[in-house]
Design a protein around this motif. Structure first.
Motif, PDB file in Angstrom:
ATOM      1  N   SER A   9       0.825  -1.219   0.000  1.00 58.80           N
ATOM      2  CA  SER A   9       0.000   0.000   0.000  1.00 58.80           C
ATOM      3  C   SER A   9       0.857   1.266   0.000  1.00 58.80           C
ATOM      4  CB  SER A   9      -0.961  -0.026   1.191  1.00 58.80           C
ATOM      5  OG  SER A   9      -0.234  -0.048   2.399  1.00 58.80           O
ATOM      6  N   THR A  10       0.184   2.407  -0.156  1.00 54.36           N
ATOM      7  CA  THR A  10       0.889   3.645  -0.504  1.00 54.36           C
ATOM      8  C   THR A  10       1.755   4.236   0.604  1.00 54.36           C
ATOM      9  OG1 THR A  10      -1.129   4.866   0.027  1.00 54.36           O
ATOM     10  CG2 THR A  10      -0.756   4.329  -2.293  1.00 54.36           C
ATOM     11  N   LEU A  11       1.443   3.955   1.871  1.00 50.30           N
ATOM     12  CA  LEU A  11       2.260   4.541   2.950  1.00 50.30           C
ATOM     13  C   LEU A  11       3.501   3.708   3.254  1.00 50.30           C
ATOM     14  CD1 LEU A  11       2.137   7.044   4.853  1.00 50.30           C
ATOM     15  CD2 LEU A  11       1.192   5.547   6.603  1.00 50.30           C
ATOM     16  N   ARG A  12       3.640   2.542   2.607  1.00 51.28           N
ATOM     17  CA  ARG A  12       4.758   1.638   2.931  1.00 51.28           C
ATOM     18  C   ARG A  12       6.138   2.308   2.812  1.00 51.28           C
ATOM     19  NH1 ARG A  12       2.589  -1.906   6.285  1.00 51.28           N
ATOM     20  NH2 ARG A  12       0.526  -2.413   5.520  1.00 51.28           N
ATOM     21  N   GLN A  53       7.031   5.370   3.493  1.00 54.17           N
ATOM     22  CA  GLN A  53       7.259   6.145   4.710  1.00 54.17           C
ATOM     23  C   GLN A  53       7.436   5.247   5.930  1.00 54.17           C
ATOM     24  OE1 GLN A  53       5.096   7.038   2.274  1.00 54.17           O
ATOM     25  NE2 GLN A  53       4.477   9.181   2.451  1.00 54.17           N
ATOM     26  N   HIS A  64      11.996  11.552   9.473  1.00 56.87           N
ATOM     27  CA  HIS A  64      11.217  10.500   8.811  1.00 56.87           C
ATOM     28  C   HIS A  64      10.225   9.843   9.763  1.00 56.87           C
ATOM     29  CE1 HIS A  64      13.623  10.683   5.241  1.00 56.87           C
ATOM     30  NE2 HIS A  64      14.737  10.390   5.872  1.00 56.87           N
ATOM     31  N   VAL A  74       9.285   7.940  13.616  1.00 59.27           N
ATOM     32  CA  VAL A  74       9.825   6.769  14.329  1.00 59.27           C
ATOM     33  C   VAL A  74       8.680   5.773  14.437  1.00 59.27           C
ATOM     34  CG1 VAL A  74      10.724   5.882  16.516  1.00 59.27           C
ATOM     35  CG2 VAL A  74      11.486   8.121  15.675  1.00 59.27           C
ATOM     36  N   VAL A  75       8.761   4.646  13.729  1.00 61.16           N
ATOM     37  CA  VAL A  75       7.713   3.627  13.799  1.00 61.16           C
ATOM     38  C   VAL A  75       8.196   2.481  14.693  1.00 61.16           C
ATOM     39  CG1 VAL A  75       6.514   1.824  12.498  1.00 61.16           C
ATOM     40  CG2 VAL A  75       6.514   4.164  11.660  1.00 61.16           C
ATOM     41  N   PRO A  76       7.541   2.282  15.841  1.00 58.35           N
ATOM     42  CA  PRO A  76       7.983   1.293  16.817  1.00 58.35           C
ATOM     43  C   PRO A  76       7.426  -0.100  16.510  1.00 58.35           C
ATOM     44  CG  PRO A  76       6.185   2.555  17.738  1.00 58.35           C
ATOM     45  CD  PRO A  76       6.383   3.042  16.322  1.00 58.35           C
ATOM     46  N   MET A  97     -11.110  12.661   5.846  1.00 60.77           N
ATOM     47  CA  MET A  97      -9.966  12.380   4.978  1.00 60.77           C
ATOM     48  C   MET A  97      -8.967  11.446   5.644  1.00 60.77           C
ATOM     49  SD  MET A  97      -9.092  15.886   2.892  1.00 60.77           S
ATOM     50  CE  MET A  97      -9.863  17.199   3.867  1.00 60.77           C
ATOM     51  N   LEU A  99      -6.472   3.819   2.722  1.00 59.59           N
ATOM     52  CA  LEU A  99      -5.685   3.659   1.493  1.00 59.59           C
ATOM     53  C   LEU A  99      -4.202   3.492   1.812  1.00 59.59           C
ATOM     54  CD1 LEU A  99      -7.470   6.360  -0.646  1.00 59.59           C
ATOM     55  CD2 LEU A  99      -7.349   3.920  -1.208  1.00 59.59           C
ATOM     56  N   ALA A 100      -3.714   4.250   2.776  1.00 60.38           N
ATOM     57  CA  ALA A 100      -2.287   4.224   3.101  1.00 60.38           C
ATOM     58  C   ALA A 100      -1.840   2.843   3.556  1.00 60.38           C
ATOM     59  CB  ALA A 100      -1.988   5.262   4.188  1.00 60.38           C
ATOM     60  N   LEU A 101      -2.737   2.146   4.307  1.00 66.33           N
ATOM     61  CA  LEU A 101      -2.379   0.836   4.844  1.00 66.33           C
ATOM     62  C   LEU A 101      -3.030  -0.313   4.080  1.00 66.33           C
ATOM     63  CD1 LEU A 101      -2.476   1.546   8.677  1.00 66.33           C
ATOM     64  CD2 LEU A 101      -0.510   1.528   7.142  1.00 66.33           C
ATOM     65  N   SER A 117       2.123   6.172  15.633  1.00 68.60           N
ATOM     66  CA  SER A 117       3.352   6.654  14.981  1.00 68.60           C
ATOM     67  C   SER A 117       3.134   6.972  13.503  1.00 68.60           C
ATOM     68  CB  SER A 117       4.462   5.613  15.112  1.00 68.60           C
ATOM     69  OG  SER A 117       4.256   4.514  14.223  1.00 68.60           O
ATOM     70  N   LEU A 118       2.026   6.477  12.936  1.00 63.72           N
ATOM     71  CA  LEU A 118       1.804   6.679  11.501  1.00 63.72           C
ATOM     72  C   LEU A 118       1.223   8.047  11.176  1.00 63.72           C
ATOM     73  CD1 LEU A 118       0.345   3.170  10.601  1.00 63.72           C
ATOM     74  CD2 LEU A 118       2.734   3.915  10.632  1.00 63.72           C
ATOM     75  N   PRO A 168       2.057  11.205  12.027  1.00 60.30           N
ATOM     76  CA  PRO A 168       2.972  12.251  11.555  1.00 60.30           C
ATOM     77  C   PRO A 168       3.624  11.959  10.205  1.00 60.30           C
ATOM     78  CG  PRO A 168       3.456  11.626  13.835  1.00 60.30           C
ATOM     79  CD  PRO A 168       2.436  10.657  13.323  1.00 60.30           C
ATOM     80  N   ILE A 169       3.666  10.702   9.754  1.00 65.91           N
ATOM     81  CA  ILE A 169       4.323  10.411   8.481  1.00 65.91           C
ATOM     82  C   ILE A 169       3.324  10.204   7.338  1.00 65.91           C
ATOM     83  CG2 ILE A 169       6.395   9.459   9.559  1.00 65.91           C
ATOM     84  CD1 ILE A 169       5.360   6.638   8.897  1.00 65.91           C
ATOM     85  N   SER A 170       2.039  10.415   7.631  1.00 69.06           N
ATOM     86  CA  SER A 170       1.007  10.214   6.612  1.00 69.06           C
ATOM     87  C   SER A 170       0.444  11.571   6.196  1.00 69.06           C
ATOM     88  CB  SER A 170      -0.095   9.335   7.203  1.00 69.06           C
ATOM     89  OG  SER A 170      -1.136   9.158   6.279  1.00 69.06           O
ATOM     90  N   PRO A 171       0.344  11.839   4.882  1.00 70.87           N
ATOM     91  CA  PRO A 171      -0.075  13.169   4.412  1.00 70.87           C
ATOM     92  C   PRO A 171      -1.381  13.662   5.031  1.00 70.87           C
ATOM     93  CG  PRO A 171       0.524  11.756   2.535  1.00 70.87           C
ATOM     94  CD  PRO A 171       0.609  10.908   3.763  1.00 70.87           C
ATOM     95  N   HIS A 172      -2.362  12.769   5.192  1.00 69.63           N
ATOM     96  CA  HIS A 172      -3.651  13.186   5.738  1.00 69.63           C
ATOM     97  C   HIS A 172      -3.867  12.680   7.160  1.00 69.63           C
ATOM     98  CE1 HIS A 172      -5.039  14.798   1.984  1.00 69.63           C
ATOM     99  NE2 HIS A 172      -4.898  13.660   1.350  1.00 69.63           N
ATOM    100  N   VAL A 224      -3.801   9.390  10.063  1.00 69.38           N
ATOM    101  CA  VAL A 224      -4.453   8.069  10.106  1.00 69.38           C
ATOM    102  C   VAL A 224      -5.379   8.081  11.321  1.00 69.38           C
ATOM    103  CG1 VAL A 224      -4.115   5.593  10.467  1.00 69.38           C
ATOM    104  CG2 VAL A 224      -2.474   6.865   9.061  1.00 69.38           C
ATOM    105  N   PRO A 277       2.446  17.406  -0.295  1.00 71.21           N
ATOM    106  CA  PRO A 277       3.040  16.368   0.566  1.00 71.21           C
ATOM    107  C   PRO A 277       4.558  16.201   0.376  1.00 71.21           C
ATOM    108  CG  PRO A 277       1.070  15.522  -0.538  1.00 71.21           C
ATOM    109  CD  PRO A 277       1.298  16.901  -1.067  1.00 71.21           C
TER     110      PRO A 277
END
Lengths: 142, 142, 142, 142
Positions: free
Chosen positions: A49-52, A54, A93, A95-97, B57, B64-66, B86-87, B89-93, B95, D92
């Protein structure tokens, strides 16, 4: 000191994805970062999927940022959730735990970069990352 | 592969809000996103509060991201709260882990977009989203 | 004081896009915001590129943020570029200095919202926004 | 409609870097994005500086965001600098107004993704991107 050249990073990416095919895991995304946390190579398989991208960067980048694997960061997060949560917004970037962000060292134990993998369970992601690092003749450290 | 045209997206929005009137739910906000997570159509009903567009959104965009519905993301969040947190801050819209963000597929099972609904309980939000997708002749996937 | 209900906002969106078809302009994106700068309705036509929703919101949102049309903001930007540039990062939706973001007032001259249009030249975008506002029986102000 | 699979994206990356070796340009970074602006593949050559991945993404991502090549965005930026500058904070991946971000279309003219290249002059970056796209049997559009 070995440097994570594009050649080495590409070997890691290829071997990581080869292992995921052998093990029948879901489509993955792999990112290889230099010791400063900057991308060297990234591939996202069809169906991931699209967030992978990041997430892969934030596993590997978080590991470099704290000097420990993202598996250890996940352990810290279960003990001190607000501490780890506070690091996301101040890290370029994030921090994904979750396991799958693995530090790479050379033969002298020098930190030379990190791999981040995401797409299947965290344990499976990490197994592929470890295979990729080994295939490139490098070592992982926790 | 069907594309989420503005015509299709408008049908989804209209049918989603029609269902909410039939069921007597609170005022809602509905967002329809293309598969890349970009807005196609959005409506916020009178009385729905000011952050609702972003929440709609972030439900649809997070799905969609996941690659899974925001209901499933909510389940993941209860097991692994720091991972899902944690997702953001790194996702445009962002989560948002709560039901109401539903993935849309065409007849071949291809992912073609997502609907995000917010304003009532998450279960009610999702019920309206599903009605909207069905009314447009499309299918939801978990 | 008239409020920008979803009904009124939808009229503006429909009439804006109707005018763009009459005039043969490129596909547009239209956003209608309430006086607090929060989305009420948004439509992106097929063929309008992916950043258009954000640009439409940043034209209308910038107009509300500064209390003048985005045409006037564009004039300010040519005289004081660094001033206008500094506002983007501190504004929730950004500030895009180009015509097409138009303030809406009711019969008493009360500010009740804004329309943002993007996709063709700024002048054409604005012409459609003005047609949309007029069709809803409301007035634009510079 | 052709999709930018990882296989196609990898062909583009390889051919782009091959051309840069043939032409004796400086080390480059190449990013291939899907039509929604999400990374599919990225490589940064040894010696390319640390921000190159972001620049490559902001050239390609900016092109997708506005529906025109980053060469055209650069032309717009010289006429309307404050307009283009205002888009960075609301996009983004940012918008870098310099040649080297090229839109990819399939045989039917459908937009299917973009390539971003950076490291040498913008003209040289773009020449390599165009070679990469052609080598994959795809077409560039301005």
């Amino acid at each position: 000191m070995v440097r994570i050249t594009l050649e080495l990073a590409s070997k890691i990416v290829t071997a990581t994805l080869q292992r995921r095919v052998e093990l029948g895991f879901k489509p993955l995304c792999v990112a290889v970062l230099d010791p400063g946390g900057h991308l060297v190579a990234m591939q996202r398989e069809d169906g991931a999927s699209t967030l992978r991208p990041q997430i892969a960067m934030a596993k590997a980048g978080g590991a470099l940022a704290l000097g420990i694997s993202s598996r250890k960061i996940a352990e810290m997060a279960s003990e001190r959730p607000t501490f780890i949560a506070s690091l996301g917004p101040i890290s370029p970037h994030g921090v994904v735990p979750a396991a799958g962000g693995v530090l790479i060292v050379d033969a002298d134990g020098q930190l030379i970069g990190a791999v981040g993998v995401t797409g299947d369970t965290s344990d499976n992601d990490e197994a592929c990352a470890l295979a990729g690092i080994a295939a490139a003749g490098l070592s992982a450290v926790d």
